[in-house]
Design a protein around this motif. Structure first.
Motif, PDB file in Angstrom:
ATOM      1  N   PHE A 216      -2.532   5.793  -2.346  1.00  0.00           N
ATOM      2  CA  PHE A 216      -2.319   5.867  -3.787  1.00  0.00           C
ATOM      3  C   PHE A 216      -2.408   4.492  -4.426  1.00  0.00           C
ATOM      4  O   PHE A 216      -1.817   3.521  -3.938  1.00  0.00           O
ATOM      5  CB  PHE A 216      -0.953   6.463  -4.104  1.00  0.00           C
ATOM      6  CG  PHE A 216      -0.889   7.951  -3.912  1.00  0.00           C
ATOM      7  CD1 PHE A 216      -2.035   8.713  -3.840  1.00  0.00           C
ATOM      8  CD2 PHE A 216       0.342   8.593  -3.803  1.00  0.00           C
ATOM      9  CE1 PHE A 216      -1.973  10.085  -3.666  1.00  0.00           C
ATOM     10  CE2 PHE A 216       0.422   9.951  -3.624  1.00  0.00           C
ATOM     11  CZ  PHE A 216      -0.743  10.701  -3.554  1.00  0.00           C
ATOM     12  N   SER A 217      -3.124   4.437  -5.535  1.00  0.00           N
ATOM     13  CA  SER A 217      -3.005   3.277  -6.418  1.00  0.00           C
ATOM     14  C   SER A 217      -1.753   3.459  -7.273  1.00  0.00           C
ATOM     15  O   SER A 217      -1.089   4.500  -7.236  1.00  0.00           O
ATOM     16  CB  SER A 217      -4.249   3.156  -7.293  1.00  0.00           C
ATOM     17  OG  SER A 217      -4.361   4.285  -8.149  1.00  0.00           O
TER      18      SER A 217
ATOM     19  N   ALA B 201     -13.662   5.094  11.394  1.00  0.00           N
ATOM     20  CA  ALA B 201     -12.407   5.012  10.648  1.00  0.00           C
ATOM     21  C   ALA B 201     -12.317   6.159   9.651  1.00  0.00           C
ATOM     22  O   ALA B 201     -13.320   6.590   9.067  1.00  0.00           O
ATOM     23  CB  ALA B 201     -12.305   3.678   9.924  1.00  0.00           C
ATOM     24  N   LEU B 202     -11.102   6.674   9.462  1.00  0.00           N
ATOM     25  CA  LEU B 202     -10.884   7.769   8.525  1.00  0.00           C
ATOM     26  C   LEU B 202     -10.908   7.263   7.089  1.00  0.00           C
ATOM     27  O   LEU B 202     -10.528   6.116   6.812  1.00  0.00           O
ATOM     28  CB  LEU B 202      -9.547   8.444   8.809  1.00  0.00           C
ATOM     29  CG  LEU B 202      -9.381   9.151  10.150  1.00  0.00           C
ATOM     30  CD1 LEU B 202      -7.948   9.654  10.302  1.00  0.00           C
ATOM     31  CD2 LEU B 202     -10.357  10.308  10.291  1.00  0.00           C
ATOM     32  N   ASN B 203     -11.336   8.140   6.200  1.00  0.00           N
ATOM     33  CA  ASN B 203     -11.249   7.865   4.768  1.00  0.00           C
ATOM     34  C   ASN B 203      -9.857   8.268   4.309  1.00  0.00           C
ATOM     35  O   ASN B 203      -9.645   9.344   3.757  1.00  0.00           O
ATOM     36  CB  ASN B 203     -12.332   8.626   4.013  1.00  0.00           C
ATOM     37  CG  ASN B 203     -12.379   8.256   2.531  1.00  0.00           C
ATOM     38  OD1 ASN B 203     -11.825   7.234   2.119  1.00  0.00           O
ATOM     39  ND2 ASN B 203     -13.015   9.088   1.738  1.00  0.00           N
TER      40      ASN B 203
ATOM     41  N   VAL C  89       0.857  -1.185   0.000  1.00  0.00           N
ATOM     42  CA  VAL C  89       0.000   0.000   0.000  1.00  0.00           C
ATOM     43  C   VAL C  89       0.892   1.233   0.000  1.00  0.00           C
ATOM     44  O   VAL C  89       1.815   1.350   0.812  1.00  0.00           O
ATOM     45  CB  VAL C  89      -0.921   0.001   1.239  1.00  0.00           C
ATOM     46  CG1 VAL C  89      -1.784   1.249   1.259  1.00  0.00           C
ATOM     47  CG2 VAL C  89      -1.785  -1.253   1.255  1.00  0.00           C
ATOM     48  N   HIS C  90       0.613   2.147  -0.928  1.00  0.00           N
ATOM     49  CA  HIS C  90       1.365   3.397  -1.027  1.00  0.00           C
ATOM     50  C   HIS C  90       0.615   4.456  -0.213  1.00  0.00           C
ATOM     51  O   HIS C  90      -0.416   4.976  -0.650  1.00  0.00           O
ATOM     52  CB  HIS C  90       1.515   3.827  -2.475  1.00  0.00           C
ATOM     53  CG  HIS C  90       2.131   2.774  -3.347  1.00  0.00           C
ATOM     54  ND1 HIS C  90       3.452   2.389  -3.231  1.00  0.00           N
ATOM     55  CD2 HIS C  90       1.596   2.007  -4.341  1.00  0.00           C
ATOM     56  CE1 HIS C  90       3.712   1.442  -4.113  1.00  0.00           C
ATOM     57  NE2 HIS C  90       2.602   1.194  -4.796  1.00  0.00           N
ATOM     58  N   LEU C  91       1.147   4.784   0.951  1.00  0.00           N
ATOM     59  CA  LEU C  91       0.483   5.684   1.896  1.00  0.00           C
ATOM     60  C   LEU C  91       1.195   7.028   1.896  1.00  0.00           C
ATOM     61  O   LEU C  91       2.324   7.141   2.381  1.00  0.00           O
ATOM     62  CB  LEU C  91       0.500   5.067   3.298  1.00  0.00           C
ATOM     63  CG  LEU C  91      -0.185   5.853   4.407  1.00  0.00           C
ATOM     64  CD1 LEU C  91      -1.693   5.903   4.179  1.00  0.00           C
ATOM     65  CD2 LEU C  91       0.125   5.237   5.762  1.00  0.00           C
TER      66      LEU C  91
ATOM     67  N   ASP D  64     -10.527  14.028  -4.634  1.00  0.00           N
ATOM     68  CA  ASP D  64     -11.606  13.424  -3.859  1.00  0.00           C
ATOM     69  C   ASP D  64     -11.481  13.896  -2.423  1.00  0.00           C
ATOM     70  O   ASP D  64     -10.628  14.737  -2.088  1.00  0.00           O
ATOM     71  CB  ASP D  64     -11.576  11.896  -3.957  1.00  0.00           C
ATOM     72  CG  ASP D  64     -10.201  11.316  -3.640  1.00  0.00           C
ATOM     73  OD1 ASP D  64      -9.520  11.873  -2.739  1.00  0.00           O
ATOM     74  OD2 ASP D  64      -9.786  10.337  -4.279  1.00  0.00           O
ATOM     75  N   ASP D  65     -12.311  13.371  -1.544  1.00  0.00           N
ATOM     76  CA  ASP D  65     -12.353  13.815  -0.153  1.00  0.00           C
ATOM     77  C   ASP D  65     -11.547  12.923   0.773  1.00  0.00           C
ATOM     78  O   ASP D  65     -11.731  12.982   1.992  1.00  0.00           O
ATOM     79  CB  ASP D  65     -13.808  13.884   0.321  1.00  0.00           C
ATOM     80  CG  ASP D  65     -14.511  12.526   0.224  1.00  0.00           C
ATOM     81  OD1 ASP D  65     -13.935  11.605  -0.398  1.00  0.00           O
ATOM     82  OD2 ASP D  65     -15.628  12.401   0.749  1.00  0.00           O
ATOM     83  N   ARG D  66     -10.658  12.119   0.259  1.00  0.00           N
ATOM     84  CA  ARG D  66      -9.822  11.292   1.119  1.00  0.00           C
ATOM     85  C   ARG D  66      -8.844  12.163   1.901  1.00  0.00           C
ATOM     86  O   ARG D  66      -8.346  13.168   1.398  1.00  0.00           O
ATOM     87  CB  ARG D  66      -9.080  10.241   0.297  1.00  0.00           C
ATOM     88  CG  ARG D  66      -9.967   9.124  -0.239  1.00  0.00           C
ATOM     89  CD  ARG D  66      -9.168   8.112  -1.036  1.00  0.00           C
ATOM     90  NE  ARG D  66      -8.595   8.688  -2.242  1.00  0.00           N
ATOM     91  CZ  ARG D  66      -7.741   8.063  -3.040  1.00  0.00           C
ATOM     92  NH1 ARG D  66      -7.351   6.825  -2.750  1.00  0.00           N
ATOM     93  NH2 ARG D  66      -7.271   8.656  -4.117  1.00  0.00           N
TER      94      ARG D  66
END
Length: 295
Positions: free
Chosen positions: A174-175, A168-170, A45-47, A191-193
Protein backbone atom coordinates in the motif's frame (compact mmCIF):
# COMPACT_ATOMS: atom_id res chain seq x y z
CA UNK A 1 17.83 46.85 36.18
CA UNK A 2 19.18 44.11 38.42
CA UNK A 3 16.97 45.38 41.19
CA UNK A 4 13.88 45.01 39.01
CA UNK A 5 14.87 41.46 38.01
CA UNK A 6 15.35 40.51 41.63
CA UNK A 7 11.93 41.89 42.54
CA UNK A 8 10.33 40.08 39.57
CA UNK A 9 12.02 36.81 40.50
CA UNK A 10 11.00 37.10 44.12
CA UNK A 11 7.36 37.58 43.10
CA UNK A 12 7.06 35.13 40.16
CA UNK A 13 10.08 32.82 40.48
CA UNK A 14 8.11 29.87 41.84
CA UNK A 15 5.55 30.25 39.04
CA UNK A 16 8.24 30.31 36.37
CA UNK A 17 9.96 27.23 37.81
CA UNK A 18 6.64 25.36 37.94
CA UNK A 19 5.71 26.27 34.35
CA UNK A 20 9.15 25.25 33.10
CA UNK A 21 8.91 21.92 34.92
CA UNK A 22 5.46 21.11 33.55
CA UNK A 23 6.45 22.12 30.00
CA UNK A 24 9.48 19.84 30.10
CA UNK A 25 7.42 16.96 31.49
CA UNK A 26 4.72 17.48 28.84
CA UNK A 27 7.33 17.39 26.07
CA UNK A 28 8.88 14.20 27.43
CA UNK A 29 5.44 12.59 27.81
CA UNK A 30 4.43 13.48 24.24
CA UNK A 31 7.73 12.34 22.76
CA UNK A 32 7.78 9.06 24.71
CA UNK A 33 4.13 8.00 24.33
CA UNK A 34 3.12 9.35 20.93
CA UNK A 35 6.11 10.43 18.87
CA UNK A 36 8.16 7.43 19.97
CA UNK A 37 5.80 5.08 18.11
CA UNK A 38 5.95 7.00 14.83
CA UNK A 39 8.53 5.92 12.31
CA UNK A 40 9.61 9.03 10.42
CA UNK A 41 11.70 7.21 7.89
CA UNK A 42 10.43 7.53 4.34
CA UNK A 43 11.20 3.90 3.45
CA UNK A 44 8.43 2.45 5.64
CA UNK A 45 6.44 -0.07 3.55
CA UNK A 46 2.81 -0.88 4.32
CA UNK A 47 2.50 -4.61 3.56
CA UNK A 48 -1.04 -6.11 3.71
CA UNK A 49 -1.23 -9.77 4.75
CA UNK A 50 -4.25 -12.08 4.92
CA UNK A 51 -4.80 -14.23 8.01
CA UNK A 52 -7.44 -16.82 8.75
CA UNK A 53 -7.71 -15.47 12.30
CA UNK A 54 -6.06 -12.75 14.39
CA UNK A 55 -6.54 -14.70 17.63
CA UNK A 56 -3.85 -13.55 20.07
CA UNK A 57 -2.48 -10.91 17.68
CA UNK A 58 -2.70 -7.19 18.39
CA UNK A 59 -1.47 -3.98 16.86
CA UNK A 60 2.01 -2.84 17.81
CA UNK A 61 3.59 -6.29 18.16
CA UNK A 62 6.93 -6.68 16.37
CA UNK A 63 7.52 -8.31 13.00
CA UNK A 64 10.65 -10.46 12.72
CA UNK A 65 12.65 -11.67 9.75
CA UNK A 66 15.10 -14.48 10.58
CA UNK A 67 15.02 -13.35 14.21
CA UNK A 68 15.68 -9.66 13.47
CA UNK A 69 12.95 -7.10 14.14
CA UNK A 70 12.04 -5.43 10.84
CA UNK A 71 8.71 -3.74 11.58
CA UNK A 72 5.48 -3.92 13.52
CA UNK A 73 1.79 -4.67 13.05
CA UNK A 74 0.20 -1.33 12.19
CA UNK A 75 -3.48 -2.29 12.10
CA UNK A 76 -5.89 -5.22 11.89
CA UNK A 77 -9.12 -5.37 9.87
CA UNK A 78 -11.90 -7.96 9.89
CA UNK A 79 -13.36 -8.25 6.39
CA UNK A 80 -15.84 -10.47 4.60
CA UNK A 81 -15.27 -12.20 1.27
CA UNK A 82 -17.24 -12.28 -1.96
CA UNK A 83 -17.89 -15.28 -4.19
CA UNK A 84 -14.40 -14.92 -5.72
CA UNK A 85 -12.72 -15.09 -2.29
CA UNK A 86 -11.81 -11.40 -2.52
CA UNK A 87 -12.26 -8.99 0.43
CA UNK A 88 -15.36 -6.84 0.11
CA UNK A 89 -15.51 -3.08 0.81
CA UNK A 90 -17.29 -1.96 3.98
CA UNK A 91 -20.24 -0.49 2.08
CA UNK A 92 -21.24 -3.84 0.52
CA UNK A 93 -21.42 -5.74 3.80
CA UNK A 94 -24.94 -4.52 4.54
CA UNK A 95 -26.32 -5.42 1.10
CA UNK A 96 -29.05 -8.02 0.73
CA UNK A 97 -28.53 -9.10 -2.85
CA UNK A 98 -26.86 -12.41 -3.64
CA UNK A 99 -23.84 -10.68 -5.14
CA UNK A 100 -23.19 -8.77 -1.92
CA UNK A 101 -23.62 -11.63 0.55
CA UNK A 102 -20.70 -12.83 2.59
CA UNK A 103 -19.00 -15.98 1.33
CA UNK A 104 -16.44 -16.16 4.12
CA UNK A 105 -14.38 -14.08 6.52
CA UNK A 106 -10.74 -13.19 6.84
CA UNK A 107 -8.44 -10.76 8.63
CA UNK A 108 -6.11 -8.32 6.91
CA UNK A 109 -3.08 -7.15 8.88
CA UNK A 110 -1.10 -4.11 7.73
CA UNK A 111 2.58 -4.66 8.51
CA UNK A 112 4.73 -1.54 8.71
CA UNK A 113 8.04 -2.83 7.35
CA UNK A 114 11.30 -0.92 7.62
CA UNK A 115 12.57 -2.16 4.26
CA UNK A 116 11.14 -2.90 0.84
CA UNK A 117 12.13 -6.44 -0.07
CA UNK A 118 11.20 -8.74 -2.97
CA UNK A 119 9.06 -11.77 -2.16
CA UNK A 120 9.19 -15.12 -3.95
CA UNK A 121 6.68 -17.98 -4.26
CA UNK A 122 8.43 -19.90 -1.45
CA UNK A 123 7.82 -17.09 1.05
CA UNK A 124 6.38 -17.75 4.51
CA UNK A 125 4.43 -15.48 6.83
CA UNK A 126 3.47 -17.02 10.16
CA UNK A 127 2.08 -15.82 13.46
CA UNK A 128 3.59 -17.59 16.43
CA UNK A 129 4.34 -17.37 20.13
CA UNK A 130 8.01 -16.93 21.01
CA UNK A 131 7.32 -18.63 24.37
CA UNK A 132 4.23 -20.26 25.81
CA UNK A 133 3.39 -17.15 27.89
CA UNK A 134 4.59 -14.39 25.54
CA UNK A 135 2.55 -12.36 23.09
CA UNK A 136 2.03 -13.52 19.52
CA UNK A 137 4.39 -12.04 16.94
CA UNK A 138 4.70 -12.19 13.15
CA UNK A 139 7.56 -13.91 11.36
CA UNK A 140 8.18 -13.00 7.69
CA UNK A 141 10.47 -15.04 5.44
CA UNK A 142 10.59 -13.51 1.94
CA UNK A 143 11.98 -16.67 0.28
CA UNK A 144 14.50 -16.77 -2.53
CA UNK A 145 14.74 -17.56 -6.21
CA UNK A 146 16.41 -20.96 -5.89
CA UNK A 147 14.92 -22.34 -2.67
CA UNK A 148 12.41 -25.13 -2.11
CA UNK A 149 8.73 -24.68 -1.39
CA UNK A 150 7.88 -24.59 2.33
CA UNK A 151 6.26 -27.54 4.04
CA UNK A 152 2.62 -28.02 3.02
CA UNK A 153 2.91 -26.08 -0.28
CA UNK A 154 3.41 -27.56 -3.74
CA UNK A 155 5.37 -25.96 -6.55
CA UNK A 156 2.99 -24.39 -9.12
CA UNK A 157 3.38 -25.74 -12.64
CA UNK A 158 3.78 -22.26 -14.10
CA UNK A 159 7.18 -21.96 -12.41
CA UNK A 160 8.61 -24.91 -14.31
CA UNK A 161 10.30 -28.08 -13.02
CA UNK A 162 12.12 -28.26 -9.65
CA UNK A 163 15.48 -26.53 -9.75
CA UNK A 164 14.34 -23.73 -12.02
CA UNK A 165 14.61 -20.28 -10.42
CA UNK A 166 11.50 -18.53 -9.11
CA UNK A 167 10.55 -15.08 -10.39
CA UNK A 168 9.80 -12.41 -7.80
CA UNK A 169 6.12 -11.95 -6.95
CA UNK A 170 4.22 -8.81 -7.84
CA UNK A 171 3.47 -8.23 -4.17
CA UNK A 172 0.73 -5.84 -3.06
CA UNK A 173 2.15 -2.96 -1.00
CA UNK A 174 0.00 0.00 0.00
CA UNK A 175 0.99 3.55 -0.71
CA UNK A 176 -0.13 6.20 1.77
CA UNK A 177 -3.15 7.07 -0.39
CA UNK A 178 -4.10 3.40 -0.89
CA UNK A 179 -3.79 2.75 2.83
CA UNK A 180 -6.03 5.73 3.63
CA UNK A 181 -8.62 4.61 1.08
CA UNK A 182 -8.62 1.05 2.44
CA UNK A 183 -8.98 2.36 5.98
CA UNK A 184 -12.03 4.46 5.02
CA UNK A 185 -13.81 2.23 2.49
CA UNK A 186 -12.21 -1.21 2.65
CA UNK A 187 -11.43 -1.08 -1.08
CA UNK A 188 -8.34 -2.85 -2.38
CA UNK A 189 -6.39 -1.51 -5.35
CA UNK A 190 -7.86 -2.75 -8.64
CA UNK A 191 -4.74 -4.34 -10.10
CA UNK A 192 -3.08 -7.75 -10.37
CA UNK A 193 -0.77 -7.39 -7.38
CA UNK A 194 -0.75 -10.42 -5.09
CA UNK A 195 -1.51 -10.12 -1.37
CA UNK A 196 0.63 -12.32 0.88
CA UNK A 197 -1.13 -15.00 2.95
CA UNK A 198 -0.08 -15.88 6.50
CA UNK A 199 -0.40 -19.09 8.48
CA UNK A 200 -1.53 -19.10 12.09
CA UNK A 201 0.12 -20.99 14.92
CA UNK A 202 -2.51 -21.01 17.65
CA UNK A 203 -1.90 -20.66 21.37
CA UNK A 204 -0.55 -23.98 22.74
CA UNK A 205 -2.78 -23.70 25.80
CA UNK A 206 -5.77 -23.17 23.49
CA UNK A 207 -4.75 -26.20 21.41
CA UNK A 208 -4.52 -28.38 24.51
CA UNK A 209 -7.93 -27.19 25.68
CA UNK A 210 -9.38 -27.84 22.20
CA UNK A 211 -8.07 -31.42 22.21
CA UNK A 212 -9.60 -32.01 25.64
CA UNK A 213 -12.97 -30.58 24.55
CA UNK A 214 -13.03 -32.62 21.33
CA UNK A 215 -12.30 -35.85 23.23
CA UNK A 216 -14.53 -35.34 26.23
CA UNK A 217 -16.42 -38.59 25.60
CA UNK A 218 -13.38 -40.93 25.46
CA UNK A 219 -11.71 -39.09 28.35
CA UNK A 220 -14.88 -39.48 30.43
CA UNK A 221 -14.96 -43.20 29.63
CA UNK A 222 -11.28 -43.63 30.56
CA UNK A 223 -11.85 -41.75 33.82
CA UNK A 224 -14.86 -43.94 34.58
CA UNK A 225 -12.88 -47.12 33.94
CA UNK A 226 -10.08 -45.94 36.22
CA UNK A 227 -12.63 -45.13 38.89
CA UNK A 228 -14.17 -48.64 38.63
CA UNK A 229 -10.74 -50.29 38.79
CA UNK A 230 -9.80 -48.25 41.86
CA UNK A 231 -13.11 -49.06 43.54
CA UNK A 232 -12.67 -52.81 42.91
CA UNK A 233 -9.14 -52.70 44.30
CA UNK A 234 -10.30 -50.89 47.41
CA UNK A 235 -13.30 -53.21 47.95
CA UNK A 236 -11.39 -56.46 47.34
CA UNK A 237 -13.31 -57.66 44.28
CA UNK A 238 -11.81 -59.85 41.53
CA UNK A 239 -8.49 -61.71 41.60
CA UNK A 240 -5.98 -58.86 41.71
CA UNK A 241 -7.98 -57.07 44.39
CA UNK A 242 -8.08 -60.28 46.46
CA UNK A 243 -4.32 -60.56 46.24
CA UNK A 244 -3.93 -56.97 47.34
CA UNK A 245 -6.45 -57.02 50.19
CA UNK A 246 -6.16 -60.56 51.60
CA UNK A 247 -2.86 -61.38 53.28
CA UNK A 248 -3.50 -65.17 53.43
CA UNK A 249 -4.08 -65.43 49.69
CA UNK A 250 -1.10 -63.23 48.99
CA UNK A 251 1.15 -65.40 51.18
CA UNK A 252 -0.12 -68.50 49.38
CA UNK A 253 0.68 -67.01 46.03
CA UNK A 254 4.17 -66.09 47.23
CA UNK A 255 4.72 -69.67 48.45
CA UNK A 256 3.61 -71.09 45.11
CA UNK A 257 6.02 -68.83 43.28
CA UNK A 258 8.86 -69.92 45.60
CA UNK A 259 8.12 -73.58 44.86
CA UNK A 260 8.16 -72.86 41.12
CA UNK A 261 11.54 -71.17 41.46
CA UNK A 262 12.97 -74.15 43.43
CA UNK A 263 11.60 -76.63 40.87
CA UNK A 264 13.07 -74.66 38.00
CA UNK A 265 16.45 -74.54 39.71
CA UNK A 266 16.46 -78.32 40.36
CA UNK A 267 15.47 -79.01 36.74
CA UNK A 268 18.33 -76.87 35.53
CA UNK A 269 20.83 -78.66 37.78
CA UNK A 270 19.56 -82.06 36.54
CA UNK A 271 20.01 -81.03 32.91
CA UNK A 272 23.56 -79.88 33.66
CA UNK A 273 24.36 -83.25 35.32
CA UNK A 274 22.98 -85.13 32.32
CA UNK A 275 25.06 -83.02 29.95
CA UNK A 276 28.27 -83.67 31.90
CA UNK A 277 27.78 -87.48 32.24
CA UNK A 278 28.59 -90.09 29.54
CA UNK A 279 25.42 -92.14 30.04
CA UNK A 280 23.70 -90.65 27.01
CA UNK A 281 26.79 -91.08 24.83
CA UNK A 282 27.26 -94.72 25.88
CA UNK A 283 23.59 -95.43 25.19
CA UNK A 284 23.87 -93.97 21.69
CA UNK A 285 27.05 -96.00 21.02
CA UNK A 286 25.25 -99.19 22.07
CA UNK A 287 22.31 -98.39 19.82
CA UNK A 288 24.62 -97.79 16.85
CA UNK A 289 26.52 -101.06 17.54
CA UNK A 290 23.36 -103.15 17.69
CA UNK A 291 22.05 -101.45 14.55
CA UNK A 292 25.31 -102.20 12.70
CA UNK A 293 25.24 -105.86 13.74
CA UNK A 294 21.68 -106.29 12.57
CA UNK A 295 22.37 -104.59 9.24
Amino acid sequence: MMRKLEILWSKHGALLVGLTFFNVMSFLFTYTIFLGKVDWRSEVVHLPVRLSSAEGLRTGVPVFMHGVEVGSVGSLYYVTLDANNRPRPWRTEAGGAEATRSHGQTVIAILNMNRDLPYYPNYEVVTRYQTILSEKVVEVLPGNAVGEMPYGKTRPERYGPPGQAFPALNTMKFSTAELQRFHLSGELPADDRQMLVASNYDDPLYLIASVIVENRGPLKQITGNLRDITAKLNQGNRNIALLVNRAKLLNGANGFLRDVIVLTQEAREGLEDTRESRAVIEFLEAVLAVSGALI
